[in-house]
Design an enzyme around this catalytic site. Structure first.
Site, PDB file in Angstrom:
ATOM      1  N   VAL A  82       0.853  -1.190   0.000  1.00  0.00           N
ATOM      2  CA  VAL A  82       0.000   0.000   0.000  1.00  0.00           C
ATOM      3  C   VAL A  82       0.891   1.243   0.000  1.00  0.00           C
ATOM      4  CG1 VAL A  82      -1.736   1.310   1.267  1.00  0.00           C
ATOM      5  CG2 VAL A  82      -1.866  -1.191   1.190  1.00  0.00           C
ATOM      6  N   LYS A  83       0.651   2.108  -0.952  1.00  0.00           N
ATOM      7  CA  LYS A  83       1.464   3.321  -1.065  1.00  0.00           C
ATOM      8  C   LYS A  83       0.733   4.479  -0.389  1.00  0.00           C
ATOM      9  CE  LYS A  83       3.545   4.265  -5.087  1.00  0.00           C
ATOM     10  NZ  LYS A  83       3.803   4.867  -6.432  1.00  0.00           N
TER      11      LYS A  83
END
Length: 218
Positions: A82-83
């Site tokens: 997850v960025k």
């Protein structure tokens, strides 16, 4: 050094994955928007093409919604990273998600102080943007050196340096020399790493000499 490709183009990803040299993929909402397809569908398809980390970015700005979006993205596949942006809300989100066993890529890093905070928050990857710093007459590569030195001072920090905003083959080389763990590279630049005019010239000479022999291997 690990190589990630920075794209949401499935055909490009498949082509590079077939080389066996691709370690992961980074995407962002802008890249996926260019495909004209559903965001979640594209991310899921990419996760099926590569075994390594696939960075998919949240779009919320507040921590509670970022966490909710991050959890939804993490359910797509085990190789999702997850960025999140390097803001206080992003750092809070990073701490929560990594605590739940999700990989997190903290992006939009422009200082060593930011990178230290991301590592403290448990980030799997920190993404310093080399090219964008160069654009404002700062030394993007010096930032990689600074982060590497700080992280090496504290062996307990396990965050990997993911050099981003790479514009050229020289950026890749310099990031490797500076100790970046990963480089995420546009497809054209990644393919260009194998290119050199003397390689082409040498190959032409070898093939011309071989043709004169009239022989075949197969």
């Amino acid at each position: 050094m690990k190589f990630f490709v920075d794209t949401a183009d499935i055909a490009e990803i498949r082509e590079l994955a077939d080389t066996g040299l691709l370690d992961g993929v980074t995407t962002n909402p802008s890249l996926i928007a260019k495909s004209g397809r559903n965001f979640l569908e594209v991310v899921e398809e990419i996760c099926g093409v590569v075994e390594g980390p696939v960075s998919a970015e949240v779009t919320a700005l507040d921590a509670p919604t970022m966490i909710e979006e991050g959890r939804k993205l993490a359910k797509i596949a085990k190789n999702i990273a997850v960025k999140v942006p390097l803001t206080w809300d992003g750092l809070k989100t990073c701490k929560v998600l990594t605590g739940e066993g999700t990989m997190v890529n903290v992006t939009l890093c422009f200082s060593a102080n930011q990178a230290l905070l991301a590592a403290k928050a448990g980030a799997t990857f920190i993404s310093p943007f080399i090219g964008r710093l160069d654009d404002i007459n700062l030394d993007g590569m010096e930032l990689i050196h600074e982060i590497r030195e700080i992280y090496d001072n504290y062996p307990a920090l396990e965050t990997e340096i993911l050099a981003a905003s790479i514009r050229s083959a020289n950026h890749v080389k310099d990031a490797a020399l500076a100790g970046a763990d990963v480089a995420t590279v546009p497809p054209a630049v990644l393919k260009g790493l194998a290119a050199h005019p003397l390689t082409d010239k040498g190959l032409e000479m070898f093939m011309a000499d071989w043709k004169k022999t009239g022989q075949k291997i197969l």
